[in-house]
Enzyme design. Structure first.
Site, PDB file in Angstrom:
ATOM      1  N   TYR A  54      51.560 -13.057 -48.398  1.00  0.00           N
ATOM      2  CA  TYR A  54      52.055 -12.229 -48.527  1.00  0.00           C
ATOM      3  C   TYR A  54      52.794 -11.045 -49.447  1.00  0.00           C
ATOM      4  CZ  TYR A  54      52.903  -9.783 -43.328  1.00  0.00           C
ATOM      5  OH  TYR A  54      52.372  -8.359 -42.331  1.00  0.00           O
ATOM      6  N   GLU A  56      54.493  -8.010 -50.080  1.00  0.00           N
ATOM      7  CA  GLU A  56      55.212  -6.584 -49.802  1.00  0.00           C
ATOM      8  C   GLU A  56      56.193  -6.286 -50.957  1.00  0.00           C
ATOM      9  OE1 GLU A  56      57.260  -7.352 -46.326  1.00  0.00           O
ATOM     10  OE2 GLU A  56      56.220  -6.402 -45.189  1.00  0.00           O
ATOM     11  N   ASP A 200      43.471  15.762 -53.775  1.00  0.00           N
ATOM     12  CA  ASP A 200      42.841  14.676 -54.097  1.00  0.00           C
ATOM     13  C   ASP A 200      41.994  14.234 -54.583  1.00  0.00           C
ATOM     14  OD1 ASP A 200      41.799  12.581 -51.874  1.00  0.00           O
ATOM     15  OD2 ASP A 200      42.035  14.227 -49.484  1.00  0.00           O
ATOM     16  N   THR A 226      40.136   7.692 -52.517  1.00  0.00           N
ATOM     17  CA  THR A 226      39.853   6.469 -52.276  1.00  0.00           C
ATOM     18  C   THR A 226      39.262   6.059 -53.431  1.00  0.00           C
ATOM     19  OG1 THR A 226      37.676   7.235 -51.879  1.00  0.00           O
ATOM     20  CG2 THR A 226      39.149   7.548 -50.035  1.00  0.00           C
ATOM     21  N   LYS A 229      34.333   5.515 -52.293  1.00  0.00           N
ATOM     22  CA  LYS A 229      33.320   6.581 -52.947  1.00  0.00           C
ATOM     23  C   LYS A 229      31.834   7.063 -53.701  1.00  0.00           C
ATOM     24  CE  LYS A 229      35.676   9.170 -48.658  1.00  0.00           C
ATOM     25  NZ  LYS A 229      36.660   9.899 -48.366  1.00  0.00           N
ATOM     26  N   ARG A 235      36.821  -0.879 -50.055  1.00  0.00           N
ATOM     27  CA  ARG A 235      37.452   0.152 -49.331  1.00  0.00           C
ATOM     28  C   ARG A 235      38.919   0.509 -49.343  1.00  0.00           C
ATOM     29  NH1 ARG A 235      34.767   3.403 -45.922  1.00  0.00           N
ATOM     30  NH2 ARG A 235      33.017   2.777 -46.771  1.00  0.00           N
TER      31      ARG A 235
HETATM   32  C1  LIG Z   1      37.254  10.753 -47.727  1.00  0.00           C
HETATM   33  C2  LIG Z   1      38.303  11.401 -47.667  1.00  0.00           C
HETATM   34  C3  LIG Z   1      39.747  10.817 -47.589  1.00  0.00           C
HETATM   35  C4  LIG Z   1      39.716  10.349 -46.245  1.00  0.00           C
HETATM   36  O1  LIG Z   1      39.662   8.856 -46.714  1.00  0.00           O
HETATM   37  P1  LIG Z   1      39.753   7.337 -45.736  1.00  0.00           P
HETATM   38  O2  LIG Z   1      40.243   6.948 -46.656  1.00  0.00           O
HETATM   39  O3  LIG Z   1      39.201   7.857 -44.987  1.00  0.00           O
HETATM   40  O4  LIG Z   1      40.971   7.872 -45.083  1.00  0.00           O
HETATM   41  C5  LIG Z   1      40.600  12.017 -47.897  1.00  0.00           C
HETATM   42  N1  LIG Z   1      40.575  12.964 -48.069  1.00  0.00           N
HETATM   43  C6  LIG Z   1      39.246  13.295 -48.628  1.00  0.00           C
HETATM   44  C7  LIG Z   1      39.146  14.463 -49.746  1.00  0.00           C
HETATM   45  C8  LIG Z   1      38.493  12.651 -48.528  1.00  0.00           C
HETATM   46  O5  LIG Z   1      37.233  13.291 -48.643  1.00  0.00           O
END
Ligand SMILES: *Cc1c(COP(=O)(O)O)cnc(C)c1O
Length: 419
Positions: A54, A56, A200, A226, A229, A235
């Site tokens: 933990y 936190e 984002d 994220t 990707k 992840r």
């Molecule tokens: C994939 C994605 C997310 C979310 O990611 P998760 O890890 O699946 O919650 C947020 N914003 C965009 C633009 C994405 O392509």
């Protein structure tokens, strides 16, 4: 405590893992634009003892004793992230891209505040205001649209929407947009209405890390991503921001929206950012761009229409409105040939989200396998043949060729993956 290997301790689950490893290795061309394959060093960090603690709080300010090495790991991840993305502050604790967005919004807004985001069928994500998601439920989301002629986001459209709605925050960054995001353009629009600008970069963060896509700093105030990707890490999620937002971002992650961080994931994020800073990763992302370009050329030469007529990044969006097939049926015909893609709305799509008139195709995963422009051209031809003529013999021919490609470009095979 008795230690056993997973294969001995839980043969039932072990068998499932073996099957999944074999599926990834042998059973299809992975062309879902949000997916990738991580190197073994990432798997190793994720499967490490860092899961036992933990932690936190943040480095130097934890709620539990014994966090010395967790502090070092998290500091390393944060420093590497700031360096890689030219950011003033990084929070590496978000469990996912969606929770990163949750915390980023609440770092600077209150429930009910107004956010301007993309029309969802124009490339946005659920967490950009969809009514089934917290974002649409808790915030007053308004939208800007893709330009019908250019099929790109244009300054005049964004500015007009911004002036009409006077948002507190503007979101740019997408899940299905094949073009470079013009952060300067969004900054100008945000300044006109005195809004905070958030990017984002969940899909493109690997490209941003190497300069294959423009960096959102200094134009953007807050950047979420994220880590699984195009950047090819574990992840998870991350928030980057300017110094003035660092305290509120950290508070919005913990204690506002999360408890203890997943420190094995944080450790793996540190490994990921180190990988992404190497020259080999720069080669990887320039190969992604070349591969997507070759795929786009091949699809167009075989008479398919692409949204915005091409691509600048890691994905293409095929527009099927002039074809005799829906996105849903095209996805399924391609899956029969072991080519794994997803149906996707195109801008101004007449079909429903379950049917769609589009197919989204990405190259990061196959580029990780080592495929180059030559293979992309060939795959583009196979995809076009199937879409134009989704019959048994065409699908069977493609499937045979896909099997050979899988063999030619092994993934983990022979590298002693531990399950
Ligand atoms: C994939 C994605 C997310 C979310 O990611 P998760 O890890 O699946 O919650 C947020 N914003 C965009 C633009 C994405 O392509």
């Amino acid at each position: 405590m008795q230690h056993h290997s997973l294969s001995e301790a839980d043969p039932e689950l072990y068998k499932i893992l073996k099957k999944e490893a074999s599926r990834q290795e042998n059973e299809g061309l992975e062309m879902i634009a949000s997916e990738n394959f991580v190197p073994l060093q990432i798997l190793q960090a994720q499967g490490s003892v860092m899961t036992n603690k933990y932690a936190e709080g943040y480095p130097g300010k934890r709620y539990y004793a014994g966090c010395e090495h967790h502090d070092s790991a998290e500091d390393l991840a944060r420093e590497r992230a700031c360096e890689l993305f030219n950011a003033e502050h990084a929070n590496v604790q978000p469990h996912s891209g969606t929770t990163a967005n949750f915390a980023a919004y609440f770092a600077v807004l209150e429930a009910g505040d107004k956010i301007l985001g993309p029309v969802l069928s124009h490339g946005g994500h659920l967490s950009h205001g969809h009514h089934v998601n917290f974002s649409g439920d808790l915030f007053d989301f308004e939208t800007y649209a893709i330009n019908k002629e250019t099929e790109r986001f244009e300054y005049n459209d964004v500015l007009k929407a911004a002036k009409k709605h006077d948002p507190d925050l503007i979101v740019c960054g997408y899940s299905a947009y094949p073009r470079e995001v013009d952060f300067e353009m969004f900054r100008e629009a945000a300044d006109e209405v005195d809004a905070i600008l958030m990017a984002d970069i969940a899909h493109i963060s690997g490209l941003v890390a190497t300069g294959a896509h423009e960096n959102p700093f200094p134009e953007c105030d807050i950047v979420t991503t994220t880590t699984h990707k195009s950047i090819r890490g574990p992840r998870g999620g991350m928030i980057l921001c300017k110094d003035e937002y660092s305290k509120s971002v950290d508070k919005a992650v913990f204690p506002y929206s999360q408890g203890g961080p997943l420190m094995h994931q944080v450790a793996a994020k540190a490994v990921c950012f180190n990988e992404a800073s190497k020259p080999e990763f720069k080669d990887y992302t320039s190969q992604i761009i070349k591969n997507t370009g070759a795929l786009a050329d091949s699809l167009q030469e075989n008479s398919l229409k692409l949204v915005s007529n091409g691509t600048d990044n890691h994905l293409v969006l095929i527009d099927l409105r002039e074809e005799d097939i829906t996105g849903k049926l095209a996805e399924s015909a391609l899956e029969d040939a072991n080519i794994i893609v997803n149906k996707n709305m195109v801008p101004y799509d007449p079909e429903s989200p379950m049917t769609t008139s589009g197919i989204r195709i990405g190259t990061p995963a196959l580029t990780t396998r080592g495929m180059k422009a030559k293979e992309m051209r060939e795959i583009g031809k196979m995809i076009a043949d199937i879409i134009k003529n989704p019959e048994k013999d065409v699908i069977q021919d493609a499937k045979k060729r896909v099997e050979i490609l899988m063999d030619e470009f092994p993934l983990y095979e022979g590298s002693e993956v531990e399950y």
